[in-house]
Write an enzyme that holds these catalytic residues in place. Sequence first.
Site, PDB file in Angstrom:
ATOM      1  N   TRP A  58       0.799  -1.226   0.000  1.00  0.00           N
ATOM      2  CA  TRP A  58       0.000   0.000   0.000  1.00  0.00           C
ATOM      3  C   TRP A  58       0.838   1.286   0.000  1.00  0.00           C
ATOM      4  O   TRP A  58       0.309   2.365  -0.225  1.00  0.00           O
ATOM      5  CB  TRP A  58      -0.961   0.020   1.196  1.00  0.00           C
ATOM      6  CG  TRP A  58      -0.312  -0.329   2.506  1.00  0.00           C
ATOM      7  CD1 TRP A  58      -0.301  -1.552   3.103  1.00  0.00           C
ATOM      8  CD2 TRP A  58       0.429   0.540   3.370  1.00  0.00           C
ATOM      9  NE1 TRP A  58       0.408  -1.501   4.292  1.00  0.00           N
ATOM     10  CE2 TRP A  58       0.860  -0.222   4.475  1.00  0.00           C
ATOM     11  CE3 TRP A  58       0.771   1.891   3.335  1.00  0.00           C
ATOM     12  CZ2 TRP A  58       1.621   0.312   5.524  1.00  0.00           C
ATOM     13  CZ3 TRP A  58       1.529   2.427   4.369  1.00  0.00           C
ATOM     14  CH2 TRP A  58       1.939   1.638   5.450  1.00  0.00           C
ATOM     15  N   GLY A  98       0.648   3.891  -3.021  1.00  0.00           N
ATOM     16  CA  GLY A  98      -0.625   4.517  -3.340  1.00  0.00           C
ATOM     17  C   GLY A  98      -1.408   5.096  -2.191  1.00  0.00           C
ATOM     18  O   GLY A  98      -2.439   5.731  -2.398  1.00  0.00           O
ATOM     19  N   HIS A  99      -0.965   4.922  -0.970  1.00  0.00           N
ATOM     20  CA  HIS A  99      -1.766   5.379   0.178  1.00  0.00           C
ATOM     21  C   HIS A  99      -0.896   6.088   1.198  1.00  0.00           C
ATOM     22  O   HIS A  99      -0.483   5.494   2.175  1.00  0.00           O
ATOM     23  CB  HIS A  99      -2.472   4.208   0.838  1.00  0.00           C
ATOM     24  CG  HIS A  99      -3.615   4.609   1.703  1.00  0.00           C
ATOM     25  ND1 HIS A  99      -3.492   4.850   3.050  1.00  0.00           N
ATOM     26  CD2 HIS A  99      -4.904   4.826   1.405  1.00  0.00           C
ATOM     27  CE1 HIS A  99      -4.672   5.166   3.557  1.00  0.00           C
ATOM     28  NE2 HIS A  99      -5.550   5.149   2.579  1.00  0.00           N
ATOM     29  N   MET A 100      -0.650   7.234   1.090  1.00  0.00           N
ATOM     30  CA  MET A 100      -0.894   8.260   0.096  1.00  0.00           C
ATOM     31  C   MET A 100       0.456   8.601  -0.530  1.00  0.00           C
ATOM     32  O   MET A 100       1.442   8.644   0.178  1.00  0.00           O
ATOM     33  CB  MET A 100      -1.444   9.540   0.718  1.00  0.00           C
ATOM     34  CG  MET A 100      -2.604   9.407   1.641  1.00  0.00           C
ATOM     35  SD  MET A 100      -4.077   8.955   0.695  1.00  0.00           S
ATOM     36  CE  MET A 100      -5.207   8.693   2.025  1.00  0.00           C
ATOM     37  N   LEU A 154       0.451   6.244   4.561  1.00  0.00           N
ATOM     38  CA  LEU A 154      -0.257   5.938   5.803  1.00  0.00           C
ATOM     39  C   LEU A 154      -0.872   4.558   5.686  1.00  0.00           C
ATOM     40  O   LEU A 154      -1.553   4.260   4.688  1.00  0.00           O
ATOM     41  CB  LEU A 154      -1.373   6.957   6.057  1.00  0.00           C
ATOM     42  CG  LEU A 154      -0.943   8.413   6.198  1.00  0.00           C
ATOM     43  CD1 LEU A 154      -2.173   9.305   6.314  1.00  0.00           C
ATOM     44  CD2 LEU A 154      -0.028   8.588   7.392  1.00  0.00           C
TER      45      LEU A 154
END
Length: 170
Positions: free
Chosen positions: A63, A66-68, A73
């Site tokens: 993740w 892409g997050h963020m 996070l």
Amino acid sequence: MPAKDPILDPNSLDFSQQVAGIEEIRRLIPQRGAIEQLTAVVYECLETNTVAGYKDITEDEFWVPGHMPGMPLMPGVIMCEAAAQLASYFTQRYDLLGCEMVGFGGLDEVRFRGTVVPGDRLVIANQLIQARKGRMIRSRFECFVKGGLVCEGQLIGIPIPVEALRAAGL
């Protein structure tokens, strides 16, 4: 979940003494690869039906890009997945549900109270509050980073119909 009634003090855990490493965890729960959300289990108590473990968060988590972007996070749903995997481990280790595989049945009263980023150790405490063999388990969980509460809630585990899925060719 009352803050005055914590499952356990995460600062009391001895991370150098593992109850179960990744191979023992894999023996009891099916998640593999990017969805594995436990590094080790460091505490178990059948008298209080509590278990604690952790996930070391790295830059390689699926993740992170892409997050963020620029501010990675850990998604709250992944924190909940880590708590569910710990509950599943404990349930399977002590055959609390009487099934081959435990599935995610639901979440209640979930609150996110802080952030988790690469480099953090997410410490998870879980306490079984209800078990109905063959039907469901309910537990409450708390997740911590550096001793601070970042997530809490309740989760429900249900038996997965493994034989029916195999018979269907899945």
